[in-house]
Scaffold this motif. Structure first.
Motif, mmCIF file in Angstrom:
data_model
loop_
_atom_site.group_PDB
_atom_site.id
_atom_site.type_symbol
_atom_site.label_atom_id
_atom_site.label_comp_id
_atom_site.label_asym_id
_atom_site.label_seq_id
_atom_site.Cartn_x
_atom_site.Cartn_y
_atom_site.Cartn_z
ATOM 1 N N MET A 176 0.826 -1.206 0.000
ATOM 2 C CA MET A 176 0.000 0.000 0.000
ATOM 3 C C MET A 176 0.860 1.255 0.000
ATOM 4 O O MET A 176 0.533 2.243 -0.659
ATOM 5 N N VAL A 177 1.961 1.229 0.737
ATOM 6 C CA VAL A 177 2.871 2.380 0.729
ATOM 7 C C VAL A 177 3.467 2.562 -0.655
ATOM 8 O O VAL A 177 3.513 3.685 -1.189
ATOM 9 N N ARG A 178 3.910 1.482 -1.280
ATOM 10 C CA ARG A 178 4.537 1.586 -2.605
ATOM 11 C C ARG A 178 3.544 2.076 -3.656
ATOM 12 O O ARG A 178 3.875 2.946 -4.475
ATOM 13 N N GLN A 179 2.337 1.533 -3.645
ATOM 14 C CA GLN A 179 1.359 1.878 -4.676
ATOM 15 C C GLN A 179 0.923 3.339 -4.609
ATOM 16 O O GLN A 179 0.592 3.944 -5.634
ATOM 17 N N ASN A 180 0.895 3.909 -3.394
ATOM 18 C CA ASN A 180 0.390 5.266 -3.227
ATOM 19 C C ASN A 180 1.497 6.302 -3.021
ATOM 20 O O ASN A 180 1.207 7.457 -2.698
ATOM 21 N N LEU A 181 2.755 5.887 -3.199
ATOM 22 C CA LEU A 181 3.868 6.783 -2.891
ATOM 23 C C LEU A 181 3.888 8.012 -3.802
ATOM 24 O O LEU A 181 4.194 9.121 -3.357
ATOM 25 N N ASP A 182 3.547 7.839 -5.069
ATOM 26 C CA ASP A 182 3.595 8.969 -6.003
ATOM 27 C C ASP A 182 2.579 10.051 -5.653
ATOM 28 O O ASP A 182 2.754 11.215 -6.029
ATOM 29 N N GLY A 183 1.529 9.671 -4.906
ATOM 30 C CA GLY A 183 0.506 10.648 -4.569
ATOM 31 C C GLY A 183 0.943 11.680 -3.553
ATOM 32 O O GLY A 183 0.274 12.705 -3.384
ATOM 33 N N LEU A 184 2.061 11.441 -2.861
ATOM 34 C CA LEU A 184 2.531 12.408 -1.863
ATOM 35 C C LEU A 184 2.848 13.751 -2.507
ATOM 36 O O LEU A 184 2.652 14.807 -1.897
ATOM 37 N N GLY A 185 3.335 13.723 -3.713
ATOM 38 C CA GLY A 185 3.654 14.966 -4.400
ATOM 39 C C GLY A 185 2.431 15.779 -4.790
ATOM 40 O O GLY A 185 2.549 16.964 -5.116
ATOM 41 N N TYR A 186 1.262 15.155 -4.746
ATOM 42 C CA TYR A 186 0.021 15.839 -5.116
ATOM 43 C C TYR A 186 -0.878 16.075 -3.902
ATOM 44 O O TYR A 186 -2.066 16.350 -4.049
ATOM 45 N N GLY A 187 -0.321 15.943 -2.712
ATOM 46 C CA GLY A 187 -1.089 16.220 -1.500
ATOM 47 C C GLY A 187 -1.923 15.062 -1.006
ATOM 48 O O GLY A 187 -2.778 15.254 -0.129
ATOM 49 N N SER A 188 -1.712 13.856 -1.520
ATOM 50 C CA SER A 188 -2.457 12.683 -1.060
ATOM 51 C C SER A 188 -1.705 12.017 0.086
ATOM 52 O O SER A 188 -0.486 11.842 0.024
ATOM 53 N N TYR A 189 -2.445 11.637 1.121
ATOM 54 C CA TYR A 189 -1.840 10.982 2.288
ATOM 55 C C TYR A 189 -2.119 9.486 2.316
ATOM 56 O O TYR A 189 -2.018 8.851 3.360
ATOM 57 N N ALA A 190 -2.462 8.927 1.171
ATOM 58 C CA ALA A 190 -2.808 7.506 1.123
ATOM 59 C C ALA A 190 -1.633 6.617 1.512
ATOM 60 O O ALA A 190 -1.834 5.524 2.058
ATOM 61 N N ALA A 191 -0.399 7.067 1.249
ATOM 62 C CA ALA A 191 0.773 6.257 1.605
ATOM 63 C C ALA A 191 1.159 6.410 3.065
ATOM 64 O O ALA A 191 1.910 5.584 3.601
ATOM 65 N N VAL A 192 0.651 7.452 3.724
ATOM 66 C CA VAL A 192 1.040 7.719 5.108
ATOM 67 C C VAL A 192 0.359 6.752 6.075
ATOM 68 O O VAL A 192 0.978 6.278 7.044
ATOM 69 N N TRP A 193 -0.915 6.445 5.819
ATOM 70 C CA TRP A 193 -1.675 5.636 6.788
ATOM 71 C C TRP A 193 -1.133 4.214 6.956
ATOM 72 O O TRP A 193 -0.985 3.753 8.086
ATOM 73 N N PRO A 194 -0.823 3.472 5.889
ATOM 74 C CA PRO A 194 -0.210 2.154 6.111
ATOM 75 C C PRO A 194 1.172 2.248 6.762
ATOM 76 O O PRO A 194 1.548 1.367 7.545
ATOM 77 N N ALA A 195 1.923 3.317 6.459
ATOM 78 C CA ALA A 195 3.216 3.508 7.119
ATOM 79 C C ALA A 195 3.028 3.744 8.614
ATOM 80 O O ALA A 195 3.791 3.209 9.446
ATOM 81 N N LEU A 196 2.006 4.529 8.976
ATOM 82 C CA LEU A 196 1.702 4.728 10.395
ATOM 83 C C LEU A 196 1.242 3.439 11.056
ATOM 84 O O LEU A 196 1.522 3.208 12.236
ATOM 85 N N ALA A 197 0.542 2.605 10.312
ATOM 86 C CA ALA A 197 0.111 1.309 10.865
ATOM 87 C C ALA A 197 1.316 0.434 11.204
ATOM 88 O O ALA A 197 1.363 -0.198 12.270
ATOM 89 N N ILE A 198 2.306 0.409 10.292
ATOM 90 C CA ILE A 198 3.527 -0.358 10.565
ATOM 91 C C ILE A 198 4.247 0.202 11.784
ATOM 92 O O ILE A 198 4.690 -0.540 12.670
ATOM 93 N N ALA A 199 4.370 1.537 11.835
ATOM 94 C CA ALA A 199 5.089 2.174 12.946
ATOM 95 C C ALA A 199 4.377 1.951 14.270
ATOM 96 O O ALA A 199 5.015 1.632 15.286
ATOM 97 N N SER A 200 3.060 2.093 14.300
ATOM 98 C CA SER A 200 2.323 1.932 15.550
ATOM 99 C C SER A 200 2.364 0.490 16.038
ATOM 100 O O SER A 200 2.512 0.242 17.243
ATOM 101 N N PHE A 201 2.277 -0.470 15.114
ATOM 102 C CA PHE A 201 2.379 -1.880 15.512
ATOM 103 C C PHE A 201 3.758 -2.181 16.073
ATOM 104 O O PHE A 201 3.893 -2.850 17.109
ATOM 105 N N THR A 202 4.804 -1.676 15.411
ATOM 106 C CA THR A 202 6.171 -1.904 15.866
ATOM 107 C C THR A 202 6.408 -1.302 17.251
ATOM 108 O O THR A 202 6.982 -1.954 18.138
#
Length: 226
Positions: A176-202
């Protein structure tokens, strides 16, 4: 859509929740298999000693000398990216670390007075392993299980981020992070939420492990350093 949508307008929240089942489920099975192999061989080598310990330890050192991501990439590229292959790959790689800790615990316990007393009584190796060694090693190993689970989650997520882990249309946090990574440049936070899920679980698992390790008097930390 409480967390928004991804690059093809799928709900992020539902995919993060679904991806948790995939990522954590695969990682848990891989960690469990790694423990079955690592603890069995580690305790067996500590109890048997001699050439058995030497052979197992040299093979284990060879596996540990290889970078885990590099070894995982080689195995996945050679054998494929199916879920069973991912589970077997992660379990083989992390069984080496489990073996080292289980062996160290077994060697410490084997020189204890109660083990010597069991030997003097004429108890067999199976009795010593199941009644003397494992009951005294179970708590440090159970605590370390949480740490290994975190490592495997990061390993599986890293493979998925590189495109060699869980494949579409299945959802997992790394892909999910990889698929939505390009959207960060356009103001999309779709890649942030799965990254936060990994961080919070860890972070959550590490806090639990630290608490249990502290209650054990730091025994686990000393074993991992040695």
């Amino acid at each position: 859509h409480l967390l928004g949508t991804d690059y093809i307008e799928r709900d992020i929240l539902s995919r993060v929740l679904w991806g948790a089942r995939t990522t954590i489920g695969i990682s848990f099975l891989a960690t469990l298999l790694a423990y079955l192999v690592g603890v069995t061989l580690g305790i067996g080598a500590a109890v048997a000693g001699g050439w058995v310990d030497m052979v197992f330890s040299r093979i284990n050192d060879a596996i540990l000398s290889l970078p885990s991501i590099m070894l995982g990439l080689l195995i996945v590229v050679a054998l494929g990216t199916s879920i069973p292959i991912l589970i077997l790959t992660a379990s083989v790689i992390y069984a080496a670390s489990v073996y080292r800790i289980a062996r160290a615990l077994g060697q410490d316990i084997m020189v204890m007075d109660f083990v010597e007393a069991a030997r003097v009584r004429g108890e067999g190796m199976w009795y010593i392993i199941t009644r003397e060694v494992l009951p005294n090693a179970i708590m440090p190993l159970a605590t370390d299980f949480g740490l290994r689970l975190v490592f495997v989650v990061l390993f599986i997520s890293s493979l998925s981020f590189l495109g060699l882990g869980i494949q579409p249309p299945m959802a997992d946090w790394g892909s999910m992070v990889r698929q939505n990574l390009d959207g960060l440049g356009y103001g999309s936070y779709a890649a942030v939420w799965p990254a936060l899920a990994i961080a919070s679980f860890t972070i959550a698992i590490n806090l639990i492990v630290d608490d249990v390790s502290a209650s054990e008097g730091g025994t686990l930390a000393r074993k991992m350093i040695s």
